[in-house]
Design a protein around this motif. Structure first.
Motif, PDB file in Angstrom:
ATOM      1  N   LEU A   6      -1.061 -16.709   5.044  1.00  0.00           N
ATOM      2  CA  LEU A   6      -1.338 -16.175   3.611  1.00  0.00           C
ATOM      3  C   LEU A   6      -1.026 -17.088   3.044  1.00  0.00           C
ATOM      4  CD1 LEU A   6      -0.021 -12.534   4.291  1.00  0.00           C
ATOM      5  CD2 LEU A   6      -2.418 -13.334   4.063  1.00  0.00           C
ATOM      6  N   GLU A   7      -1.796 -17.225   1.781  1.00  0.00           N
ATOM      7  CA  GLU A   7      -1.478 -18.240   0.593  1.00  0.00           C
ATOM      8  C   GLU A   7      -0.788 -17.500  -0.412  1.00  0.00           C
ATOM      9  OE1 GLU A   7      -4.834 -19.761  -1.043  1.00  0.00           O
ATOM     10  OE2 GLU A   7      -5.517 -20.843   0.879  1.00  0.00           O
ATOM     11  N   TYR A   8      -0.885 -16.299  -0.492  1.00  0.00           N
ATOM     12  CA  TYR A   8      -0.204 -15.266  -1.335  1.00  0.00           C
ATOM     13  C   TYR A   8      -0.016 -13.804  -0.758  1.00  0.00           C
ATOM     14  CZ  TYR A   8      -4.865 -13.770  -2.717  1.00  0.00           C
ATOM     15  OH  TYR A   8      -6.097 -13.486  -2.689  1.00  0.00           O
ATOM     16  N   ASN A   9       0.941 -13.082  -1.063  1.00  0.00           N
ATOM     17  CA  ASN A   9       0.982 -11.663  -0.570  1.00  0.00           C
ATOM     18  C   ASN A   9       1.080 -10.727  -1.763  1.00  0.00           C
ATOM     19  OD1 ASN A   9       3.613 -12.298  -1.522  1.00  0.00           O
ATOM     20  ND2 ASN A   9       4.729 -11.630   0.547  1.00  0.00           N
ATOM     21  N   TYR A  52      10.059  -4.615  -5.113  1.00  0.00           N
ATOM     22  CA  TYR A  52      10.186  -5.201  -6.615  1.00  0.00           C
ATOM     23  C   TYR A  52       9.991  -4.260  -7.477  1.00  0.00           C
ATOM     24  CZ  TYR A  52      10.553  -9.380  -3.615  1.00  0.00           C
ATOM     25  OH  TYR A  52      10.804 -10.299  -2.478  1.00  0.00           O
ATOM     26  N   ASP A  53      10.397  -4.480  -8.705  1.00  0.00           N
ATOM     27  CA  ASP A  53       9.967  -3.921 -10.098  1.00  0.00           C
ATOM     28  C   ASP A  53       9.192  -5.144 -10.893  1.00  0.00           C
ATOM     29  OD1 ASP A  53      11.351  -1.775  -9.377  1.00  0.00           O
ATOM     30  OD2 ASP A  53      13.216  -2.430 -10.388  1.00  0.00           O
ATOM     31  N   GLU A  71       6.483  -2.212  -2.717  1.00  0.00           N
ATOM     32  CA  GLU A  71       6.910  -2.692  -1.437  1.00  0.00           C
ATOM     33  C   GLU A  71       5.935  -3.923  -1.251  1.00  0.00           C
ATOM     34  OE1 GLU A  71       7.388  -1.503   3.123  1.00  0.00           O
ATOM     35  OE2 GLU A  71       6.295  -0.046   1.462  1.00  0.00           O
ATOM     36  N   VAL A  72       6.396  -5.155  -0.711  1.00  0.00           N
ATOM     37  CA  VAL A  72       5.904  -6.354  -0.393  1.00  0.00           C
ATOM     38  C   VAL A  72       6.013  -6.650   1.059  1.00  0.00           C
ATOM     39  CG1 VAL A  72       5.576  -8.875  -0.704  1.00  0.00           C
ATOM     40  CG2 VAL A  72       6.132  -7.378  -2.740  1.00  0.00           C
ATOM     41  N   LYS A  73       5.060  -6.978   1.852  1.00  0.00           N
ATOM     42  CA  LYS A  73       5.335  -7.099   3.117  1.00  0.00           C
ATOM     43  C   LYS A  73       4.691  -8.669   3.459  1.00  0.00           C
ATOM     44  CE  LYS A  73       4.355  -2.200   4.731  1.00  0.00           C
ATOM     45  NZ  LYS A  73       3.097  -1.306   5.457  1.00  0.00           N
ATOM     46  N   ALA A  74       5.206  -9.031   4.726  1.00  0.00           N
ATOM     47  CA  ALA A  74       5.006 -10.660   5.187  1.00  0.00           C
ATOM     48  C   ALA A  74       3.356 -10.542   5.375  1.00  0.00           C
ATOM     49  CB  ALA A  74       5.991 -11.121   5.954  1.00  0.00           C
ATOM     50  N   ASP A  75       3.125  -9.761   5.975  1.00  0.00           N
ATOM     51  CA  ASP A  75       1.788 -10.081   6.427  1.00  0.00           C
ATOM     52  C   ASP A  75       0.642  -9.392   6.074  1.00  0.00           C
ATOM     53  OD1 ASP A  75       2.486  -7.578   7.210  1.00  0.00           O
ATOM     54  OD2 ASP A  75       1.976  -7.717   9.423  1.00  0.00           O
ATOM     55  N   GLU A  76       0.625  -9.020   4.840  1.00  0.00           N
ATOM     56  CA  GLU A  76      -0.484  -8.420   4.018  1.00  0.00           C
ATOM     57  C   GLU A  76      -0.387  -8.685   2.534  1.00  0.00           C
ATOM     58  OE1 GLU A  76       0.099  -3.846   3.217  1.00  0.00           O
ATOM     59  OE2 GLU A  76       0.179  -4.249   5.421  1.00  0.00           O
ATOM     60  N   VAL A  77      -1.494  -8.501   1.816  1.00  0.00           N
ATOM     61  CA  VAL A  77      -1.638  -8.751   0.301  1.00  0.00           C
ATOM     62  C   VAL A  77      -1.186  -7.266  -0.354  1.00  0.00           C
ATOM     63  CG1 VAL A  77      -2.740  -9.430  -1.505  1.00  0.00           C
ATOM     64  CG2 VAL A  77      -2.979 -10.647   0.554  1.00  0.00           C
TER      65      VAL A  77
END
Length: 280
Positions: A6-9, A52-53, A71-77
């Motif tokens: 991933l280049e960004y998430n 994150y806010d 919510e931010v995950k490592a393996d999806e955007v």
């Protein structure tokens, strides 16, 4: 560990409630601490997994609805729209001939305040403010004379456009006078004063209607009944540039008819006087 593929998430897009793009400044916070800032309409970033806010402000100074606990995950955007709720106020500034007039400064204030403007523009004869919904006061200063005009209590509604014209020039106060039957009645004198003072701006005599042409401001208006001497007032009349304000006076009065007779026929009296009962 972030997925190296991933280049960004995180993907953030600024838009209005109508879907129009918005250029924005974004702050990303975690546990109350700002960890990333960026600007643009469409932003991508790589963040460690977690919550994150998101807070954002448009280039026009409108705050977006905050995004909490994203919510931010490592393996999806994670994709989010940053939504700005706003309306617009289009202001036109004109002179006495209604031709466009450059204002030295045009500012929007939260209603009832004069200390810190929400937004200002300089050297324009037309400007469109994009504002959060609410009540505002509009301040405009003439770029030639430095005369100031206020429009108070302008309501800005979400997704709606409001238009206002600010005119610099003379305004008109039209006066009509009548008796209790509605019949036009001349008054001995009618005068216009600067509000709250004894400074006479203009007077005229023996009219039942009149038009005062004066500079914008607040005025007190008086009229004196020529028959009874009664004086009436209308106070704190606001006259705006290029606008006409209509005011009227009504005087209650009665008519006494006297017929002088002698030997069954009329005759002319030397003098006839009318007194209030019990007075001289």
């Amino acid at each position: 560990i972030l997925d190296k593929a991933l280049e960004y998430n995180v993907e953030l897009t600024g838009k209005t409630t109508k879907g129009e793009p918005v250029y924005m400044s974004v702050k990303v916070s975690q546990a109350g601490k700002v960890i990333k800032e960026d600007q643009g309409n469409h932003l991508v970033m790589m963040l460690p997994p977690g919550r994150y806010d998101i807070e954002a402000e448009s280039i026009d100074g409108v705050m977006a609805e905050p995004i909490r606990s994203m919510e931010v995950k490592a393996d999806e955007v994670t994709k989010k729209d940053v939504v700005f709720v706003q309306g617009t106020l289009s202001v036109n500034i004109v002179g006495s001939d209604r031709a466009p007039l450059l204002a030295r400064e045009t500012c929007m204030y939260n209603v009832g305040t004069t200390d810190h403007p929400v937004k200002c523009a300089q050297g324009v004869d037309h400007y469109t403010f994009k504002m959060a919904p609410g009540l505002y006061d509009l301040y405009v200063q003439n770029g030639v004379t430095y005369e100031v005009s206020w429009l108070m209590g302008i309501e800005i509604k979400a997704d709606e456009s409001t238009n206002r014209t600010v005119g610099f020039g003379e305004g008109t106060l039209t006066l009509t006078v009548s008796d209790s039957t509605g019949k036009a009645m001349e008054v001995r004198e009618t005068c216009l004063y600067e509000a709250g003072t004894d400074m006479v701006v203009a007077c005229t005599q023996w009219v039942d209607q009149y038009a005062f042409v004066v500079k914008p401001g607040f005025y007190d208006l008086s009229a004196q009944n020529g028959g009874t001497g009664e004086v009436k007032w209308i106070r704190e009349i606001e006259i705006k540039g290029l606008e006409t304000v209509a005011k009227s006076f009504t005087f209650e009065q009665a008519t006494i008819k006297i017929l002088m007779q002698k030997g069954g026929g009329p005759f002319a009296a030397y003098e006839t006087l009318v007194y209030q009962s019990g007075t001289e």
